[in-house]
Design a protein around this motif. Sequence first.
Motif, PDB file in Angstrom:
ATOM      1  N   ALA A  68       0.404  -1.088   0.210  1.00 51.82           N
ATOM      2  CA  ALA A  68       0.067  -0.065   0.006  1.00 51.82           C
ATOM      3  C   ALA A  68       0.963   1.582   0.272  1.00 51.82           C
ATOM      4  CB  ALA A  68      -0.611  -0.022   0.741  1.00 51.82           C
ATOM      5  N   GLU A  69       2.029   1.079  -0.014  1.00 52.78           N
ATOM      6  CA  GLU A  69       3.111   2.257   0.639  1.00 52.78           C
ATOM      7  C   GLU A  69       3.474   3.174  -0.932  1.00 52.78           C
ATOM      8  OE1 GLU A  69       7.405   3.087   1.816  1.00 52.78           O
ATOM      9  OE2 GLU A  69       6.429   1.365   2.748  1.00 52.78           O
ATOM     10  N   PRO A  70       3.512   2.864  -2.287  1.00 53.96           N
ATOM     11  CA  PRO A  70       3.459   4.143  -2.787  1.00 53.96           C
ATOM     12  C   PRO A  70       2.222   4.181  -3.620  1.00 53.96           C
ATOM     13  CG  PRO A  70       3.429   1.685  -3.715  1.00 53.96           C
ATOM     14  CD  PRO A  70       3.673   1.213  -2.668  1.00 53.96           C
ATOM     15  N   PHE A  71       0.559   4.050  -2.867  1.00 52.51           N
ATOM     16  CA  PHE A  71      -1.002   4.322  -3.319  1.00 52.51           C
ATOM     17  C   PHE A  71      -0.842   6.062  -2.594  1.00 52.51           C
ATOM     18  CE2 PHE A  71      -1.501  -0.024  -4.689  1.00 52.51           C
ATOM     19  CZ  PHE A  71      -2.611   0.027  -4.947  1.00 52.51           C
ATOM     20  N   GLU A  72      -1.352   6.406  -3.995  1.00 48.79           N
ATOM     21  CA  GLU A  72      -1.303   8.019  -3.040  1.00 48.79           C
ATOM     22  C   GLU A  72      -2.756   8.330  -3.058  1.00 48.79           C
ATOM     23  OE1 GLU A  72       0.240  12.336  -4.378  1.00 48.79           O
ATOM     24  OE2 GLU A  72       0.925  10.905  -5.905  1.00 48.79           O
ATOM     25  N   LEU A  73      -3.425   8.866  -2.415  1.00 41.60           N
ATOM     26  CA  LEU A  73      -4.532   9.225  -2.223  1.00 41.60           C
ATOM     27  C   LEU A  73      -4.998  10.393  -2.996  1.00 41.60           C
ATOM     28  CD1 LEU A  73      -7.417   8.944  -0.716  1.00 41.60           C
ATOM     29  CD2 LEU A  73      -7.026  10.083   1.235  1.00 41.60           C
ATOM     30  N   LYS A  74      -5.978  11.034  -3.453  1.00 40.28           N
ATOM     31  CA  LYS A  74      -6.448  11.021  -4.932  1.00 40.28           C
ATOM     32  C   LYS A  74      -7.535  11.690  -4.349  1.00 40.28           C
ATOM     33  CE  LYS A  74      -2.723  12.304  -7.160  1.00 40.28           C
ATOM     34  NZ  LYS A  74      -2.108  13.127  -7.557  1.00 40.28           N
ATOM     35  N   LYS A  75      -8.135  12.615  -4.342  1.00 41.97           N
ATOM     36  CA  LYS A  75      -9.699  13.388  -4.014  1.00 41.97           C
ATOM     37  C   LYS A  75      -9.937  14.193  -5.401  1.00 41.97           C
ATOM     38  CE  LYS A  75      -8.634  13.576   0.857  1.00 41.97           C
ATOM     39  NZ  LYS A  75     -10.015  14.701   1.843  1.00 41.97           N
ATOM     40  N   PHE A  76     -10.988  13.854  -5.728  1.00 38.91           N
ATOM     41  CA  PHE A  76     -11.991  14.338  -7.024  1.00 38.91           C
ATOM     42  C   PHE A  76     -13.362  15.309  -6.688  1.00 38.91           C
ATOM     43  CE2 PHE A  76      -8.631  11.214  -7.914  1.00 38.91           C
ATOM     44  CZ  PHE A  76      -8.303  11.907  -9.331  1.00 38.91           C
ATOM     45  N   LYS A  77     -13.261  16.490  -7.015  1.00 39.20           N
ATOM     46  CA  LYS A  77     -15.093  16.890  -7.697  1.00 39.20           C
ATOM     47  C   LYS A  77     -15.758  16.640  -8.062  1.00 39.20           C
ATOM     48  CE  LYS A  77     -14.079  20.077  -4.195  1.00 39.20           C
ATOM     49  NZ  LYS A  77     -14.775  19.339  -2.828  1.00 39.20           N
ATOM     50  N   LYS A  78     -17.238  16.233  -8.395  1.00 36.38           N
ATOM     51  CA  LYS A  78     -17.767  15.803  -8.803  1.00 36.38           C
ATOM     52  C   LYS A  78     -17.138  17.097 -10.468  1.00 36.38           C
ATOM     53  CE  LYS A  78     -23.013  15.940  -9.671  1.00 36.38           C
ATOM     54  NZ  LYS A  78     -24.342  15.624  -9.025  1.00 36.38           N
ATOM     55  N   LYS A  79     -17.483  16.050 -11.425  1.00 31.78           N
ATOM     56  CA  LYS A  79     -17.589  16.377 -12.904  1.00 31.78           C
ATOM     57  C   LYS A  79     -16.121  16.749 -12.893  1.00 31.78           C
ATOM     58  CE  LYS A  79     -22.017  18.423 -13.717  1.00 31.78           C
ATOM     59  NZ  LYS A  79     -22.710  19.054 -14.333  1.00 31.78           N
ATOM     60  N   GLU A  80     -15.005  16.496 -12.300  1.00 30.35           N
ATOM     61  CA  GLU A  80     -13.591  16.819 -12.397  1.00 30.35           C
ATOM     62  C   GLU A  80     -13.043  15.931 -13.083  1.00 30.35           C
ATOM     63  OE1 GLU A  80      -9.879  17.426 -10.298  1.00 30.35           O
ATOM     64  OE2 GLU A  80     -11.483  17.884  -8.901  1.00 30.35           O
ATOM     65  N   THR A  81     -12.060  16.209 -14.535  1.00 34.39           N
ATOM     66  CA  THR A  81     -11.780  14.236 -15.115  1.00 34.39           C
ATOM     67  C   THR A  81     -10.686  14.109 -15.036  1.00 34.39           C
ATOM     68  OG1 THR A  81     -12.544  16.300 -17.136  1.00 34.39           O
ATOM     69  CG2 THR A  81     -10.999  14.458 -17.780  1.00 34.39           C
ATOM     70  N   VAL A  82     -10.543  12.545 -14.476  1.00 38.56           N
ATOM     71  CA  VAL A  82      -9.432  11.922 -14.642  1.00 38.56           C
ATOM     72  C   VAL A  82      -8.257  11.674 -14.685  1.00 38.56           C
ATOM     73  CG1 VAL A  82      -8.465  10.197 -12.745  1.00 38.56           C
ATOM     74  CG2 VAL A  82     -10.427  11.097 -12.065  1.00 38.56           C
ATOM     75  N   LEU A  83      -9.031  11.848 -16.657  1.00 37.43           N
ATOM     76  CA  LEU A  83      -8.174  10.771 -17.684  1.00 37.43           C
ATOM     77  C   LEU A  83      -8.999  11.811 -18.706  1.00 37.43           C
ATOM     78  CD1 LEU A  83      -5.923   9.698 -18.937  1.00 37.43           C
ATOM     79  CD2 LEU A  83      -7.358   7.228 -19.502  1.00 37.43           C
TER      80      LEU A  83
END
Length: 190
Positions: free
Chosen positions: A24-39
């Motif tokens: 789990a160590e290399p995983f990074e927590l990211k937060k996204f708002k509604k309608k935000e594009t991830v890719l």
Amino acid sequence: MSSLLYQNISRYIELSEEEFRQFAEPFELKKFKKKETVLKEGDYCLFEGFVLNGCFKVYYLNENGFEQALYFAVEGWWITDIDSLINHVPSILNIEALEDSEVLMISKKDKDFLYETMPQIEKLFRIMNQQSSVALQRRILSLTGKTADKRYLEFLEKYPGLEQRLTQQQVASYLGITHEFLSKIRKKLL
């Protein structure tokens, strides 16, 4: 790290607490708002993401410019464009948050490092990729060989409770039909 991530991978492999911490160590927590594009289509996908909470739509734009949803990812699901990630080609997919969401992200470089240092992780992702291939095959067979009514019933079974989190347009996009036709199907099934 995350009990949901631990539960997810425990379906496929066993890890000690120390091994899970290392995983789990290399995983990074990211937060996204509604309608935000991830890719975004045309960008290079450099991650795999595990959804902790929220909902994502993974889709492409067909040649007429209409959205075609490949799948929805909710808690406990993974998001990526595997073709772009593995083959380092521009993505043809878009990934958008449909709700405020949290994702644990891992880069390809970090994932490859885990493969080298933790052989059971390679087994984990091999099994997960096999399951993903099965799901993809079933989705193709459903789209090409089943009526819209049956595809809708399969959607309800595959994603219990998700219909309340989506617009009618989003469900129709997944089914490959118009939202007007989806309304007719719903009325008929009631």
